[in-house]
Motif scaffolding. Sequence first.
Motif, mmCIF file in Angstrom:
data_model
loop_
_atom_site.group_PDB
_atom_site.id
_atom_site.type_symbol
_atom_site.label_atom_id
_atom_site.label_comp_id
_atom_site.label_asym_id
_atom_site.label_seq_id
_atom_site.Cartn_x
_atom_site.Cartn_y
_atom_site.Cartn_z
ATOM 1 N N PRO A 173 65.266 6.952 59.066
ATOM 2 C CA PRO A 173 64.924 5.620 59.670
ATOM 3 C C PRO A 173 64.241 4.723 58.298
ATOM 4 N N TYR A 174 63.612 5.268 57.468
ATOM 5 C CA TYR A 174 63.248 4.563 56.339
ATOM 6 C C TYR A 174 63.965 4.636 54.993
ATOM 7 N N ARG A 175 65.086 5.782 54.871
ATOM 8 C CA ARG A 175 65.722 5.712 53.645
ATOM 9 C C ARG A 175 67.082 5.566 53.868
ATOM 10 N N GLY A 176 67.604 5.624 54.918
ATOM 11 C CA GLY A 176 68.923 5.537 55.148
ATOM 12 C C GLY A 176 69.845 4.409 54.788
ATOM 13 N N LYS A 177 68.933 3.099 54.491
ATOM 14 C CA LYS A 177 69.657 2.039 53.898
ATOM 15 C C LYS A 177 69.648 1.986 52.594
ATOM 16 N N GLN A 178 68.755 2.849 52.195
ATOM 17 C CA GLN A 178 68.502 2.916 50.511
ATOM 18 C C GLN A 178 69.280 4.215 49.884
ATOM 19 N N ILE A 179 70.670 4.510 50.484
ATOM 20 C CA ILE A 179 71.171 5.596 50.054
ATOM 21 C C ILE A 179 71.698 5.694 48.684
ATOM 22 N N GLY A 180 72.011 4.338 48.114
ATOM 23 C CA GLY A 180 72.653 4.146 46.913
ATOM 24 C C GLY A 180 71.353 4.487 45.929
ATOM 25 N N ALA A 181 70.048 4.104 46.176
ATOM 26 C CA ALA A 181 68.986 4.427 45.495
ATOM 27 C C ALA A 181 68.984 5.923 45.306
ATOM 28 N N PHE A 182 69.045 6.759 46.561
ATOM 29 C CA PHE A 182 68.810 8.293 46.442
ATOM 30 C C PHE A 182 69.865 8.930 45.591
ATOM 31 N N ASP A 183 71.133 8.254 45.641
ATOM 32 C CA ASP A 183 72.278 8.923 44.896
ATOM 33 C C ASP A 183 72.061 8.733 43.337
ATOM 34 N N SER A 184 71.577 7.405 42.989
ATOM 35 C CA SER A 184 71.424 7.376 41.582
ATOM 36 C C SER A 184 70.304 7.840 40.956
ATOM 37 N N GLU A 185 69.374 8.503 41.754
ATOM 38 C CA GLU A 185 68.151 9.432 41.028
ATOM 39 C C GLU A 185 68.827 10.684 40.470
ATOM 40 N N VAL A 186 69.818 11.112 40.941
ATOM 41 C CA VAL A 186 70.221 12.384 40.042
ATOM 42 C C VAL A 186 70.416 12.043 38.662
ATOM 43 N N ASN A 187 71.117 10.912 38.337
ATOM 44 C CA ASN A 187 71.207 10.587 36.908
ATOM 45 C C ASN A 187 69.904 10.244 36.458
ATOM 46 N N VAL A 188 69.196 9.797 36.991
ATOM 47 C CA VAL A 188 67.678 9.322 36.472
ATOM 48 C C VAL A 188 67.021 10.671 36.086
ATOM 49 N N ILE A 189 67.053 11.513 36.929
ATOM 50 C CA ILE A 189 66.356 13.046 36.572
ATOM 51 C C ILE A 189 66.880 13.455 35.373
ATOM 52 N N LEU A 190 68.288 13.645 35.441
ATOM 53 C CA LEU A 190 69.224 14.234 34.388
ATOM 54 C C LEU A 190 68.902 13.516 33.128
ATOM 55 N N THR A 191 69.043 12.225 33.142
ATOM 56 C CA THR A 191 68.738 11.614 31.724
ATOM 57 C C THR A 191 67.200 11.799 31.113
ATOM 58 N N PHE A 192 66.405 11.869 32.149
ATOM 59 C CA PHE A 192 65.035 12.133 31.817
ATOM 60 C C PHE A 192 64.908 13.640 30.998
ATOM 61 N N ILE A 193 65.435 14.625 31.881
ATOM 62 C CA ILE A 193 65.290 15.860 31.058
ATOM 63 C C ILE A 193 65.988 15.861 29.698
ATOM 64 N N SER A 194 67.154 15.207 29.373
ATOM 65 C CA SER A 194 67.973 15.117 28.310
ATOM 66 C C SER A 194 66.944 14.679 27.156
ATOM 67 N N LYS A 195 66.393 13.568 27.491
ATOM 68 C CA LYS A 195 65.496 12.816 26.684
ATOM 69 C C LYS A 195 64.284 13.357 26.106
ATOM 70 N N ARG A 196 63.685 13.856 27.295
ATOM 71 C CA ARG A 196 62.222 14.635 27.207
ATOM 72 C C ARG A 196 62.632 15.838 26.437
ATOM 73 N N ASN A 197 63.677 16.521 26.806
ATOM 74 C CA ASN A 197 63.868 17.713 25.892
ATOM 75 C C ASN A 197 63.774 17.564 24.558
ATOM 76 N N LEU A 198 64.594 16.486 23.963
ATOM 77 C CA LEU A 198 64.682 16.032 22.634
ATOM 78 C C LEU A 198 63.366 15.579 21.969
ATOM 79 N N TYR A 199 62.831 14.891 22.693
ATOM 80 C CA TYR A 199 61.513 14.223 22.336
ATOM 81 C C TYR A 199 60.370 15.672 21.972
ATOM 82 N N LEU A 200 60.306 16.362 22.876
ATOM 83 C CA LEU A 200 59.351 17.613 22.898
ATOM 84 C C LEU A 200 60.200 18.538 21.671
ATOM 85 N N ARG A 201 61.021 18.506 21.445
ATOM 86 C CA ARG A 201 61.674 19.610 20.359
ATOM 87 C C ARG A 201 61.080 18.681 19.089
ATOM 88 N N GLU A 202 61.484 17.405 18.894
ATOM 89 C CA GLU A 202 60.900 16.619 17.671
ATOM 90 C C GLU A 202 59.614 16.587 17.426
#
Length: 366
Positions: free
Chosen positions: A330-359
């Motif tokens: 009942p709280y999140r059902g209308k925000q399914i687009g935001a839920f779906d887009s978070e996969v890319n948010v998390i994956l982008t973070f992993i990619s950038k964070r990994n590179l930052y830490l390596r550098e």
Amino acid sequence: MSAPEKDDVRTYSLFIHPKDLATLKNDVWSDETVPAKWKIGKKQKEIEISYRGAYTRNLPRKSFRMECKNPPLLFGAREMHWNAEYNDPSLMRTKLSFEFFENIGVLTPAAQHVLLKLNGSILGLYLQIESVDDCFLQKRGMPEGAIYYASNDDANFSLLSPDDDAVKKSLLDGYTRKLGNETDDAYLRTFIYRINTIPRADFAREIMQFLDVDLYLRWLTGVVCTQNFDGFIQNYALYANKAAGQFQMIPWDYDATWGRDVKGRPMEYDYVPIEGYNTLTARILDIPEFRHKYRKLLEEVLETHFTLKCLEHRIESLHDALRPYILSDPYRGKQIGAFDSEVNVILTFISKRNLYLRENLPKLGD
């Protein structure tokens, strides 16, 4: 009753008498429990329930703490936490964090998504988190020992409060004892005092009398990778392993990770430095031997566990498992687009964070 499979979302039906529910709602800051019935399939158990959390008690969806008053225990636990994860649009960050910590060798609570119903109405999808207590230790065959929750940012391993740099009234400020006694309190006070007073020349030798440094470095690696800004001074439990005479760190409350802050806002991938922070971390990384160990461990994790190759499928599969329940939430059902887009948010973070830490590995020396 057996524990659920990794992504099996069980439905829990809670029944609270209207008078008791009114009591619960009338004071969201109270830790006093009210009686409830907890039904799982055909099984039903009498429990006590209260709200839990700090600032999250002001949010539209509350989190709960549950206590089993009578045996037998369910899933080997007498207490559980049902977290709303309200500010995490993915509802996955704590679960992913705990899996990550466990994979790199850190003692970590179990976490499982559940669908909560209250008096016949759907509350929504919650994250069930195992309590860090004596049952937690027994399930893992761990030695007995005291357990403390780092309940606010005074748990910074310093003699000073982080808010105003004033001397703390007590070295136990910031900690809530979950398990143990006054003798354990005295040992924790000694630990914090010695962190701040051992001479540099003696620190490497003496700190190992109090702390499992290797496990601390694994925990530090996990916090730095997932970028839990608050995780250095709260959001952890401290376990005093009596058999070893050493403290160990256990992660707790990890929804503000993987590119989001505590309010769910974007957090840049380079916000937390590679060295992390807090007084204990600073003193440990001041020792060349420990700093070298940290670098080697971080290098290994950045090659194996904290990579898109390792994490992408897991993130997508968890997202797919949760999506049907988000749609009925009942709280999140209308925000399914935001839920779906978070996969890319998390994956982008992993990619950038990994590179930052390596550098930034050269900052740790050779």
